[in-house]
Scaffold this motif. Structure first.
Motif, PDB file in Angstrom:
ATOM      1  N   GLU A  96       0.831  -1.209   0.000  1.00 32.13           N
ATOM      2  CA  GLU A  96       0.000   0.000   0.000  1.00 32.13           C
ATOM      3  C   GLU A  96       0.864   1.256   0.000  1.00 32.13           C
ATOM      4  O   GLU A  96       0.487   2.296  -0.541  1.00 32.13           O
ATOM      5  N   ASN A  97       2.056   1.156   0.587  1.00 31.11           N
ATOM      6  CA  ASN A  97       2.976   2.297   0.666  1.00 31.11           C
ATOM      7  C   ASN A  97       4.085   2.230  -0.380  1.00 31.11           C
ATOM      8  O   ASN A  97       5.077   2.958  -0.274  1.00 31.11           O
ATOM      9  N   ILE A  98       3.930   1.401  -1.391  1.00 33.19           N
ATOM     10  CA  ILE A  98       5.046   1.129  -2.287  1.00 33.19           C
ATOM     11  C   ILE A  98       5.515   2.363  -3.052  1.00 33.19           C
ATOM     12  O   ILE A  98       6.709   2.523  -3.332  1.00 33.19           O
ATOM     13  N   ASP A  99       4.611   3.269  -3.396  1.00 33.05           N
ATOM     14  CA  ASP A  99       5.032   4.474  -4.123  1.00 33.05           C
ATOM     15  C   ASP A  99       5.974   5.317  -3.271  1.00 33.05           C
ATOM     16  O   ASP A  99       6.978   5.851  -3.777  1.00 33.05           O
ATOM     17  N   GLU A 100       5.663   5.451  -1.982  1.00 36.42           N
ATOM     18  CA  GLU A 100       6.547   6.190  -1.085  1.00 36.42           C
ATOM     19  C   GLU A 100       7.848   5.425  -0.852  1.00 36.42           C
ATOM     20  O   GLU A 100       8.930   6.013  -0.805  1.00 36.42           O
ATOM     21  N   ILE A 101       7.742   4.118  -0.732  1.00 36.11           N
ATOM     22  CA  ILE A 101       8.920   3.291  -0.457  1.00 36.11           C
ATOM     23  C   ILE A 101       9.915   3.363  -1.608  1.00 36.11           C
ATOM     24  O   ILE A 101      11.137   3.377  -1.391  1.00 36.11           O
TER      25      ILE A 101
ATOM     26  N   PHE B  13      -1.338 -18.280   7.555  1.00 44.82           N
ATOM     27  CA  PHE B  13      -2.534 -17.557   7.949  1.00 44.82           C
ATOM     28  C   PHE B  13      -2.302 -16.093   8.302  1.00 44.82           C
ATOM     29  O   PHE B  13      -3.221 -15.402   8.719  1.00 44.82           O
ATOM     30  N   THR B  14      -1.083 -15.623   8.168  1.00 43.53           N
ATOM     31  CA  THR B  14      -0.862 -14.196   8.364  1.00 43.53           C
ATOM     32  C   THR B  14      -1.329 -13.410   7.143  1.00 43.53           C
ATOM     33  O   THR B  14      -1.448 -13.947   6.043  1.00 43.53           O
ATOM     34  N   ASN B  15      -1.568 -12.131   7.374  1.00 42.82           N
ATOM     35  CA  ASN B  15      -2.091 -11.266   6.312  1.00 42.82           C
ATOM     36  C   ASN B  15      -1.090 -10.172   5.957  1.00 42.82           C
ATOM     37  O   ASN B  15      -1.470  -9.088   5.540  1.00 42.82           O
ATOM     38  N   TRP B  16       0.202 -10.444   6.147  1.00 42.81           N
ATOM     39  CA  TRP B  16       1.202  -9.447   5.787  1.00 42.81           C
ATOM     40  C   TRP B  16       1.237  -9.268   4.265  1.00 42.81           C
ATOM     41  O   TRP B  16       1.079 -10.222   3.511  1.00 42.81           O
ATOM     42  N   ASP B  17       1.483  -8.061   3.852  1.00 40.92           N
ATOM     43  CA  ASP B  17       1.580  -7.757   2.422  1.00 40.92           C
ATOM     44  C   ASP B  17       2.753  -6.813   2.226  1.00 40.92           C
ATOM     45  O   ASP B  17       2.584  -5.641   1.896  1.00 40.92           O
ATOM     46  N   THR B  18       3.960  -7.332   2.444  1.00 40.27           N
ATOM     47  CA  THR B  18       5.138  -6.487   2.462  1.00 40.27           C
ATOM     48  C   THR B  18       5.795  -6.370   1.083  1.00 40.27           C
ATOM     49  O   THR B  18       5.625  -7.229   0.224  1.00 40.27           O
ATOM     50  N   VAL B  19       6.569  -5.318   0.937  1.00 40.15           N
ATOM     51  CA  VAL B  19       7.381  -5.142  -0.261  1.00 40.15           C
ATOM     52  C   VAL B  19       8.642  -5.991  -0.112  1.00 40.15           C
ATOM     53  O   VAL B  19       8.842  -6.668   0.901  1.00 40.15           O
ATOM     54  N   GLU B  20       9.513  -5.938  -1.093  1.00 41.40           N
ATOM     55  CA  GLU B  20      10.801  -6.615  -1.035  1.00 41.40           C
ATOM     56  C   GLU B  20      11.910  -5.575  -0.926  1.00 41.40           C
ATOM     57  O   GLU B  20      11.701  -4.396  -1.245  1.00 41.40           O
ATOM     58  N   PRO B  21      13.091  -5.984  -0.485  1.00 41.03           N
ATOM     59  CA  PRO B  21      14.189  -5.020  -0.326  1.00 41.03           C
ATOM     60  C   PRO B  21      14.464  -4.187  -1.567  1.00 41.03           C
ATOM     61  O   PRO B  21      14.769  -2.994  -1.464  1.00 41.03           O
ATOM     62  N   HIS B  22      14.349  -4.781  -2.768  1.00 43.03           N
ATOM     63  CA  HIS B  22      14.694  -4.039  -3.977  1.00 43.03           C
ATOM     64  C   HIS B  22      13.676  -2.950  -4.315  1.00 43.03           C
ATOM     65  O   HIS B  22      13.924  -2.122  -5.196  1.00 43.03           O
ATOM     66  N   HIS B  23      12.541  -2.936  -3.629  1.00 45.24           N
ATOM     67  CA  HIS B  23      11.555  -1.882  -3.880  1.00 45.24           C
ATOM     68  C   HIS B  23      11.973  -0.537  -3.286  1.00 45.24           C
ATOM     69  O   HIS B  23      11.460   0.511  -3.691  1.00 45.24           O
TER      70      HIS B  23
END
Length: 322
Positions: free
Chosen positions: A97-102, A133-143
């Motif tokens: 969700e924050n990928i543009d800022e990241i 069963f977790t709901n994490w939706d993280t970016v990757e380091p290269h982002h």
């Protein structure tokens, strides 16, 4: 035969976790699942800042205690963090969700949990269901615009084994000057355990309190003694924070923390994933970079070999996660 959820969970636990650690790690895994579905607290990307300086485990009341000693600190300003531990804060913060800022943000970090929290290397050997069963939706380091893991190569405290805060400042100043990042997050370890400030200044091994404050508290050491070691570690970090604020040109620098620390309140020690005020209430101090641009950087990233998992495990052990 149909496998019930209970049988699935039981099989996963029995096959993957040593008996003596099962209950503790099962509880942590369940808290991880719960947290992933119910985020709360301040998303840093909803706030205005150019440079975010994170002092790991810094409680709001600890910052208040030392604020009068530094011109760039104010007391009493706090926010509620999105995590009670770095791995929780990272997973709730560095999201798609924050990928543009990241993509416009540089991350300079002394904490290997930044990568661990993104679920890409050396994830703990917890039950498989905690991952399913977790709901994490993280970016990757290269982002990230820049992803500088100073803990891999930076100079270490010879007694605690953790990267020196001045190395993080050095790399942060270099990154701010040389990259196209419009924002930068700098993650320092102090005042996180082990408390190595006194040891490096006095050129001696860690004592029992500095090495394992939680066991010291449980064994009868006064909270005041442990707290004083913690405050000295915070001051150790703030010395390097002061250098970066003096040197870089940035309109808004924020000094905060990813989470706090519990010193036996409610029977809790360190920072498990529990929504306690001692863990979630963190400082939020706004200041401005002085832009003196006089600091001479001297640390360069070294070539990283393939033993990333081994390095992560070693650092996590030093930080008390193993």
């Amino acid at each position: 035969m149909v496998t019930t959820p209970f049988q699935y969970f039981s099989s996963a636990i029995n096959s993957r976790i040593p008996k003596k650690a099962r209950l503790e790690q099962l509880a942590d895994a369940l808290l991880k699942i719960s947290s992933s579905w119910v985020p709360h607290g301040v998303d840093i990307f909803d706030r205005e800042w150019d440079v975010l300086l994170i002092l790991d485990t810094c409680r709001a009341d600890a910052m208040d205690q030392v604020a009068s000693e530094y011109e760039f600190l104010d007391s009493g300003t706090t926010v509620w963090s999105r995590g009670s531990a770095t791995r929780e804060w990272v997973a709730h913060t560095f999201t798609t969700e924050n990928i543009d800022e990241i993509r416009n943000t540089a991350l300079v970090t002394a904490n290997p949990t930044s990568r661990w929290g993104l679920r890409h290397e050396a994830e703990p050997n917890w039950p498989e269901f905690s991952k399913r069963f977790t709901n994490w939706d993280t970016v990757e380091p290269h982002h990230f615009c820049e992803f500088d893991e100073v803990w891999r190569y930076g100079p270490k405290n010879p007694f605690s084994g953790t990267v020196m805060p001045y190395a993080v400042t050095d790399r942060a100043i270099s990154t701010w000057r040389s990259t196209r990042a419009s924002r930068m997050i700098v993650h320092y370890l102090p005042p996180h355990i082990p408390y190595g400030a006194r040891s490096v200044k006095q050129n001696r091994p860690l004592n029992d309190i500095e090495n394992d404050p939680w066991n010291a508290l449980k064994s009868g050491t006064s909270k005041e003694q442990v707290w004083n070691a913690y405050i000295e570690e915070l001051v150790f970090g703030l010395e390097s924070v002061e250098t970066i604020i003096t040197d870089i040109d940035a309109d808004k620098i924020v000094i905060t923390s990813d989470h706090g620390e519990s010193f036996g309140e409610f029977g809790i020690y360190a920072h498990p994933m529990l929504p306690l005020p001692q863990l979630r209430k963190v400082p939020w101090v706004e200041t401005t970079g002085q832009g003196q641009n006089e600091y001479t950087t001297h640390i360069e990233p070294t070539t990283v070999d393939g033993n990333t998992e081994q390095k992560v495990e070693k650092q996590l052990e030093m930080l008390g996660y193993r």
